[in-house]
Design an enzyme around this catalytic site. Structure first.
Site, PDB file in Angstrom:
ATOM      1  N   LEU A   1       0.841  -1.298   0.064  1.00 21.84           N
ATOM      2  CA  LEU A   1      -0.073   0.029  -0.167  1.00 21.84           C
ATOM      3  C   LEU A   1       0.837   1.370  -0.207  1.00 21.84           C
ATOM      4  O   LEU A   1       0.530   2.145   0.672  1.00 21.84           O
ATOM      5  CB  LEU A   1      -1.085  -0.053   1.117  1.00 21.84           C
ATOM      6  CG  LEU A   1      -2.174  -0.953   1.220  1.00 21.84           C
ATOM      7  CD1 LEU A   1      -2.829  -1.011   2.575  1.00 21.84           C
ATOM      8  CD2 LEU A   1      -2.961  -0.693   0.148  1.00 21.84           C
TER       9      LEU A   1
ATOM     10  N   CYS B   1       8.203  -7.967 -14.278  1.00 22.22           N
ATOM     11  CA  CYS B   1       6.884  -8.982 -13.926  1.00 22.22           C
ATOM     12  C   CYS B   1       5.570  -8.286 -13.852  1.00 22.22           C
ATOM     13  O   CYS B   1       4.983  -8.697 -14.775  1.00 22.22           O
ATOM     14  CB  CYS B   1       7.403  -9.785 -12.765  1.00 22.22           C
ATOM     15  SG  CYS B   1       8.926 -10.657 -13.087  1.00 22.22           S
TER      16      CYS B   1
HETATM   17  P1  NAD Z   1      16.016 -13.319 -16.875  1.00 21.85           P
HETATM   18  O1  NAD Z   1      16.067 -12.727 -18.210  1.00 21.85           O
HETATM   19  O2  NAD Z   1      16.833 -12.831 -15.600  1.00 21.85           O
HETATM   20  O3  NAD Z   1      16.827 -14.668 -17.326  1.00 21.85           O
HETATM   21  C1  NAD Z   1      16.482 -15.670 -18.101  1.00 21.85           C
HETATM   22  C2  NAD Z   1      17.775 -16.570 -18.399  1.00 21.85           C
HETATM   23  O4  NAD Z   1      17.290 -17.414 -19.226  1.00 21.85           O
HETATM   24  C3  NAD Z   1      18.763 -15.389 -18.989  1.00 21.85           C
HETATM   25  O5  NAD Z   1      20.258 -15.654 -18.411  1.00 21.85           O
HETATM   26  C4  NAD Z   1      18.859 -16.282 -20.622  1.00 21.85           C
HETATM   27  O6  NAD Z   1      20.119 -16.276 -21.056  1.00 21.85           O
HETATM   28  C5  NAD Z   1      18.459 -17.784 -20.240  1.00 21.85           C
HETATM   29  N1  NAD Z   1      17.789 -18.407 -21.687  1.00 21.85           N
HETATM   30  C6  NAD Z   1      16.980 -18.020 -22.351  1.00 21.85           C
HETATM   31  N2  NAD Z   1      16.825 -18.767 -23.488  1.00 21.85           N
HETATM   32  C7  NAD Z   1      17.534 -19.946 -23.154  1.00 21.85           C
HETATM   33  C8  NAD Z   1      17.847 -21.193 -23.644  1.00 21.85           C
HETATM   34  N3  NAD Z   1      17.260 -21.472 -24.830  1.00 21.85           N
HETATM   35  N4  NAD Z   1      18.829 -22.109 -22.990  1.00 21.85           N
HETATM   36  C9  NAD Z   1      19.281 -21.505 -21.882  1.00 21.85           C
HETATM   37  N5  NAD Z   1      19.230 -20.350 -21.135  1.00 21.85           N
HETATM   38  C10 NAD Z   1      18.317 -19.512 -21.791  1.00 21.85           C
HETATM   39  O7  NAD Z   1      14.596 -13.609 -16.239  1.00 21.85           O
HETATM   40  P2  NAD Z   1      14.093 -13.681 -14.726  1.00 21.85           P
HETATM   41  O8  NAD Z   1      13.829 -12.389 -14.295  1.00 21.85           O
HETATM   42  O9  NAD Z   1      14.875 -14.668 -14.132  1.00 21.85           O
HETATM   43  O10 NAD Z   1      12.661 -14.258 -15.053  1.00 21.85           O
HETATM   44  C11 NAD Z   1      12.465 -15.782 -15.684  1.00 21.85           C
HETATM   45  C12 NAD Z   1      11.070 -16.092 -15.397  1.00 21.85           C
HETATM   46  O11 NAD Z   1      10.600 -16.241 -14.160  1.00 21.85           O
HETATM   47  C13 NAD Z   1      10.081 -15.167 -16.163  1.00 21.85           C
HETATM   48  O12 NAD Z   1       8.780 -16.104 -16.537  1.00 21.85           O
HETATM   49  C14 NAD Z   1       9.492 -14.227 -15.018  1.00 21.85           C
HETATM   50  O13 NAD Z   1       8.084 -13.788 -15.065  1.00 21.85           O
HETATM   51  C15 NAD Z   1       9.464 -15.419 -13.728  1.00 21.85           C
HETATM   52  N6  NAD Z   1       9.731 -14.666 -12.505  1.00 21.85           N
HETATM   53  C16 NAD Z   1      10.441 -13.672 -12.421  1.00 21.85           C
HETATM   54  C17 NAD Z   1      10.612 -13.246 -10.979  1.00 21.85           C
HETATM   55  C18 NAD Z   1      11.832 -11.893 -10.842  1.00 21.85           C
HETATM   56  O14 NAD Z   1      11.640 -11.393  -9.758  1.00 21.85           O
HETATM   57  N7  NAD Z   1      12.488 -11.659 -11.849  1.00 21.85           N
HETATM   58  C19 NAD Z   1      10.194 -13.914  -9.877  1.00 21.85           C
HETATM   59  C20 NAD Z   1       9.204 -14.665 -10.254  1.00 21.85           C
HETATM   60  C21 NAD Z   1       8.938 -15.220 -11.527  1.00 21.85           C
HETATM   61  C1  UGA Z   2       7.031  -9.181  -7.648  1.00 22.78           C
HETATM   62  C2  UGA Z   2       6.042  -9.851  -6.625  1.00 22.78           C
HETATM   63  O1  UGA Z   2       6.094  -9.169  -5.065  1.00 22.78           O
HETATM   64  C3  UGA Z   2       6.646 -11.259  -6.389  1.00 22.78           C
HETATM   65  O2  UGA Z   2       6.161 -12.249  -5.543  1.00 22.78           O
HETATM   66  C4  UGA Z   2       6.860 -11.931  -7.630  1.00 22.78           C
HETATM   67  O3  UGA Z   2       7.374 -13.290  -7.630  1.00 22.78           O
HETATM   68  C5  UGA Z   2       7.596 -10.948  -8.838  1.00 22.78           C
HETATM   69  O4  UGA Z   2       6.974  -9.976  -8.840  1.00 22.78           O
HETATM   70  C6  UGA Z   2       7.554 -11.856  -9.968  1.00 22.78           C
HETATM   71  O5  UGA Z   2       6.676 -12.561 -10.468  1.00 22.78           O
HETATM   72  O6  UGA Z   2       8.356 -11.437 -10.795  1.00 22.78           O
HETATM   73  P1  UGA Z   2       9.160  -7.595  -7.760  1.00 22.78           P
HETATM   74  O7  UGA Z   2       8.966  -7.442  -9.229  1.00 22.78           O
HETATM   75  O8  UGA Z   2      10.623  -8.185  -7.562  1.00 22.78           O
HETATM   76  O9  UGA Z   2       8.207  -8.912  -7.269  1.00 22.78           O
HETATM   77  O10 UGA Z   2       9.105  -6.635  -6.857  1.00 22.78           O
HETATM   78  P2  UGA Z   2       8.005  -5.911  -5.768  1.00 22.78           P
HETATM   79  O11 UGA Z   2       8.784  -5.853  -4.589  1.00 22.78           O
HETATM   80  O12 UGA Z   2       6.683  -6.928  -5.749  1.00 22.78           O
HETATM   81  O13 UGA Z   2       7.864  -4.418  -6.399  1.00 22.78           O
HETATM   82  C7  UGA Z   2       7.253  -4.391  -7.830  1.00 22.78           C
HETATM   83  C8  UGA Z   2       6.997  -2.951  -8.092  1.00 22.78           C
HETATM   84  O14 UGA Z   2       6.003  -2.520  -7.269  1.00 22.78           O
HETATM   85  C9  UGA Z   2       8.263  -2.057  -7.860  1.00 22.78           C
HETATM   86  O15 UGA Z   2       8.482  -1.121  -8.910  1.00 22.78           O
HETATM   87  C10 UGA Z   2       7.697  -1.418  -6.447  1.00 22.78           C
HETATM   88  O16 UGA Z   2       8.439  -0.241  -6.317  1.00 22.78           O
HETATM   89  C11 UGA Z   2       6.297  -1.120  -6.553  1.00 22.78           C
HETATM   90  N1  UGA Z   2       5.532  -1.144  -5.057  1.00 22.78           N
HETATM   91  C12 UGA Z   2       5.589  -2.373  -4.635  1.00 22.78           C
HETATM   92  C13 UGA Z   2       4.892  -0.157  -5.212  1.00 22.78           C
HETATM   93  O17 UGA Z   2       5.038   1.060  -5.676  1.00 22.78           O
HETATM   94  N2  UGA Z   2       4.185  -0.010  -3.753  1.00 22.78           N
HETATM   95  C14 UGA Z   2       4.319  -1.053  -3.056  1.00 22.78           C
HETATM   96  O18 UGA Z   2       3.659  -0.867  -2.164  1.00 22.78           O
HETATM   97  C15 UGA Z   2       4.859  -2.195  -3.388  1.00 22.78           C
END
Ligand code: NAD
Ligand code: UGA
Length: 493
Positions: A273, A283
């Site tokens: 909030l 994401c």
């Molecule tokens: P990222 O871009 O940081 O990492 C993806 C990696 O996959 C890269 O290093 C890339 O080189 C590699 N890759 C791509 N194609 C490939 C292949 N064919 N073989 C081997 N490696 C390959 O992405 P991320 O932030 O880690 O997100 C990954 C997934 O997880 C997404 O679907 C995202 O929505 C989800 N997710 C992300 C977060 C987050 O906080 N970043 C949290 C929860 C879920």
């Molecule tokens: C978010 C979710 O919190 C994770 O649970 C999820 O796994 C992830 O996305 C994902 O699917 O990738 P993240 O994107 O790392 O994680 O960061 P958050 O802390 O959730 O913040 C997201 C955005 O919302 C940031 O820009 C942050 O500044 C903003 N935010 C967050 C607000 O503006 N207000 C808030 O009260 C909280």
């Protein structure tokens, strides 16, 4: 007693790398695969490619032992029982998730499946991706008895990713068969059984041997939707508080007090909030769009998600207009941009509101001096230093001789500024805070004009008095029957 499982994690980004080291920390044998050769080289040579708390220690502890890095996907798949897909699923043109990276990985896995494998969707994917993965494997002629596909969405946040992974609020497993669910339960057993938390060197956190992590088994479709719905709901909370913040500001109320008052209701809770520049990152924006796309494909009216997106986009304009209101024109104005990452505690600048605002300020002719504790190297790749943009080595250098200081990211370092030193550094003592890191009264006492989100501005100058007068007149017009906009609670005189 927990059993070692051989695991392959494909993708060594924010999710893949964190999952790989955490599985290693839980005692499993992990091979982490990436097709980005320089990244794999960095990982093998002792480098840490992303900024994440506890990651350097865990990598140092397990690299070359419980976790190995390679580009050889086939060999990693062959030697593993469970294969986690953790590659990117970016937003496509229609709003739908682009699943081409997932499909590419699945077709490579298909060539290497021999004995039974559990293939795990760790990436965030739309509902029915599970079925698509099965279909692709069948097309490649893989024996249907030699694999199961399960959904195991990841809920970690960047900045606290390791803690979130090892101390999760919940672990969700969407499995269509008992054998696949059993493999997943074995993998998470150190967390769900609590043995990990009893180890002397366990990372401390919310879970413990007495209160271990909870694992929920659902159908694959439910699990896929749990992930999208969780992110969409959190995004909705943020857009809601931002909309209330804009209303609060129009009536001289304070969004911080309002959020505290709302959040004390245990049914609502205080988290997510925080009003400000709106959500960014790799994401929420793409997952809200992808979830809306899913609803549209199913002929379900979920227009609410479009409103969440619109409110979020508006917040960046709200902030930009505050800069204009405070400074009048921007051409040639010197501005400090404190923060470039999409939020504090990360070096990630994907869909960062801060970066978008800096771009807009530069387009308007401002001279920007940027600083971020961790995100400057990545920022330089998309916004190279130029005559109008420089990267400072610390906060006070960024602020030197500026017409205003803008706070764009909620790093702790920006919430604990030496305000006297800041005042000496700047040309004009104006702080425009997109993250509400200060109490207006504190800034006023230190001699700053302070503009924040969803709260009345605290002005040092005559113009500020005029703005206050404007707000007063707006209030008069709302409570006077003559205005035709009499509030229901206005006194009837
Ligand atoms: P990222 O871009 O940081 O990492 C993806 C990696 O996959 C890269 O290093 C890339 O080189 C590699 N890759 C791509 N194609 C490939 C292949 N064919 N073989 C081997 N490696 C390959 O992405 P991320 O932030 O880690 O997100 C990954 C997934 O997880 C997404 O679907 C995202 O929505 C989800 N997710 C992300 C977060 C987050 O906080 N970043 C949290 C929860 C879920
Ligand atoms: C978010 C979710 O919190 C994770 O649970 C999820 O796994 C992830 O996305 C994902 O699917 O990738 P993240 O994107 O790392 O994680 O960061 P958050 O802390 O959730 O913040 C997201 C955005 O919302 C940031 O820009 C942050 O500044 C903003 N935010 C967050 C607000 O503006 N207000 C808030 O009260 C909280």
């Amino acid at each position: 007693m927990s059993e070692k499982v051989s695991i392959c994690v494909i993708g060594s980004g924010y999710v893949g790398l964190v999952a790989a080291v955490c599985f290693a920390e839980m005692g499993h044998r992990v091979t982490c695969v990436d097709n980005d050769e320089p990244r794999v080289k960095t990982l093998n040579e002792g480098g840490v490619p992303i900024y994440e708390e506890h990651l350097p220690e865990l990598l140092a502890k397990h690299r070359g032992r419980n976790v190995k890095f390679t580009c050889d996907l086939g060999a990693a798949v062959r030697r593993s029982e469970a294969i986690f897909i953790a590659v990117g699923t970016p937003q496509g043109d229609s709003g739908a998730a682009d699943l081409s990276y997932v499909e590419a990985v699945v077709s490579e896995i298909a060539r290497s499946i021999g004995d039974y494998k559990v293939i795990v969707e760790k990436s965030t994917v739309p509902v029915y991706t599970n079925e698509w993965i099965c279909r692709v494997l069948h097309r490649y002629g893989v024996d249907p008895n030699s694999f199961d596909v399960v959904s195991n969405p990841e809920f970690l946040r960047e900045g606290t990713a390791i803690g979130d992974f090892l101390h999760p609020d919940r672990i969700v497993v969407g499995a269509g068969t008992e054998s696949a669910a059993e493999v997943m339960q074995r993998i998470y057993q150190p967390l769900t059984g609590g043995s990990y938390y009893s180890q002397p060197n366990a990372l401390p956190g919310a879970c413990s041997a007495l209160h271990p992590a909870k694992l929920l088994v659902t159908s694959p479709q439910s699990s896929e939707i749990i992930k999208h719905a969780s992110n969409a709901f959190l995004a909705l909370k943020i857009s809601f508080i931002n909309a209330v913040g804009n209303l609060a500001e129009a009536v001289d109320a304070d969004i911080e007090d309002i959020a505290a008052g709302i959040g004390l209701d245990s049914r609502i809770g205080p988290k997510f909030l925080r009003a400000g520049l709106g959500y960014g990152g790799s994401c929420f924006p793409k997952d809200v769009a992808a979830f809306h796309w899913v609803a549209q494909q199913c002929d379900v009216d979920f227009q609410l998600l479009e409103e969440v997106r619109k409110i979020n986009e508006t917040q960046r304009d709200v902030f930009y207009n505050k800069v204009l209101s405070a400074l009048w024109t921007l051409r040639g104005k010197r501005l400090a941009a404190l923060g470039l990452a999409f939020k504090g505690d990360t070096d990630d600048i994907r869909d960062s509101p801060a970066i978008e605002i800096v771009k807009k300020l530069l387009d308007a002719g401002a001279l920007v001096s940027g600083f971020d504790p961790e995100a400057m190297e990545r920022s330089k790749e998309i916004l190279p230093p130029s005559e109008t943009l420089n990267y400072a080595s610390d906060i006070y250098e960024a602020a030197r001789d500026t017409d205003a200081v803008l706070i764009l990211t909620d790093w702790k370092a920006f919430a604990t500024l030496d305000l006297q030193r800041l005042k000496q550094a700047v040309r004009f003592p104006i702080v425009i805070d997109g993250r509400n890191l200060y109490k207006p009264q504190t800034m006023l006492e230190h001699g700053f004009t302070y503009v924040s989100m969803g709260r009345p501005a605290s002005h040092q100058d005559q113009l500020g008095q005029a703005a206050k007068q404007n707000a007063r007149s707006r209030r008069e017009s709302m409570v006077t029957p003559l205005s035709g906009r009499c509030l229901p609670f206005a006194p009837s005189t």
